[in-house]
Design a protein around this motif. Structure first.
Motif, PDB file in Angstrom:
ATOM      1  N   GLU A  73       1.147  -0.878   0.074  1.00  0.00           N
ATOM      2  CA  GLU A  73       0.042  -0.355  -0.139  1.00  0.00           C
ATOM      3  C   GLU A  73       1.010   1.351   0.258  1.00  0.00           C
ATOM      4  O   GLU A  73       1.703   1.735   0.672  1.00  0.00           O
ATOM      5  CB  GLU A  73      -1.239   0.183   1.502  1.00  0.00           C
TER       6      GLU A  73
ATOM      7  N   CYS B  38       0.110   5.031   1.367  1.00  0.00           N
ATOM      8  CA  CYS B  38      -0.249   5.197   2.490  1.00  0.00           C
ATOM      9  C   CYS B  38       0.264   7.047   3.045  1.00  0.00           C
ATOM     10  O   CYS B  38       0.955   7.243   3.059  1.00  0.00           O
ATOM     11  CB  CYS B  38      -0.169   4.753   3.848  1.00  0.00           C
TER      12      CYS B  38
ATOM     13  N   GLY C 110      -4.817   4.522   6.040  1.00  0.00           N
ATOM     14  CA  GLY C 110      -4.614   3.065   5.609  1.00  0.00           C
ATOM     15  C   GLY C 110      -4.283   1.578   6.589  1.00  0.00           C
ATOM     16  O   GLY C 110      -3.767   1.960   7.792  1.00  0.00           O
TER      17      GLY C 110
END
Ligand SMILES: C[S@@+](CC[C@H](N)C(=O)[O-])C[C@H]1O[C@@H](n2cnc3c(N)ncnc32)[C@H](O)[C@@H]1O
Length: 169
Positions: A47, A49, A95
């Motif tokens: 991810e 973030c 996140g």
């Protein structure tokens, strides 16, 4: 296009990436934890973030006294005008970045701050198997009792480790 090029995006934009097949398990010995719901190759971006950079004074006077402090990351700040000393504060990571647990010996996720873009990028450090917990390292100044420590004592100590410890005494 490579993932790095994809991540670059247009000027003034950050491409947000989240890989598929991650699960939040609610009741691990470390509280909630992020787990792989599929095999994930090493080097995969899990991810990107975005962060909220906290004002240093607000952080010291307020956030440090709350549970949120256990979720923040060190974040560098440029030196104040007229000074050469760089400053530090904390940042809240949005996140799944705020949900990775710590593992010293089973860290399988690395993270990198991109200060100019105000994001943290999380990437697998090795191939990960479906069902593995995804863990980062928080370093060695922990503010909690490491749930892995007991397990490490009992199941990971081999003869060499025992000998190494005897040498140190
Ligand atoms: C950033 S949060 C991680 C997500 C957290 N488990 C949750 O449920 O919200 C950090 C907190 O998780 C817990 N934690 C993370 N790694 C741990 C570990 N190795 N052993 C015990 N607790 C851990 C601690 O309570 C720590 O303050």
């Amino acid at each position: 296009m490579s993932i790095e090029e994809e991540q670059e995006g247009k000027a003034g934009e950050v491409q947000l990436i989240r890989t598929e097949g991650l699960a939040l398990v609610l009741d691990t010995p470390k509280g909630r934890g992020v787990f792989a719901g599929r095999d994930i190759p090493g080097g995969t971006i899990l991810e990107v973030c975005p962060v909220l950079i906290l004002d240093p004074q607000e952080n010291e006077e307020h956030v440090r006294k709350t549970d949120l402090y256990n979720y923040t990351y060190n974040w560098p700040l440029p030196a104040a005008e007229g000074s050469k000393t760089p400053r530090k504060t904390q940042a809240v990571v949005f996140g799944i970045g705020s949900l990775f647990n710590h593992s010293q010996r089973r860290q399988n996720v690395g993270w990198m701050r991109d200060v100019s873009k105000g994001v943290v990028v999380y990437r697998t450090l090795q191939d990960v198997r479906k069902g593995d917990e995804l863990c980062i390292s928080y370093g060695d100044r922990l503010t909690f009792v490491d749930a892995d420590a007991k397990q490490v004592d009992s199941d990971d100590e081999d003869d060499n480790a025992a000998l190494a410890r005897i040498d140190l005494v």
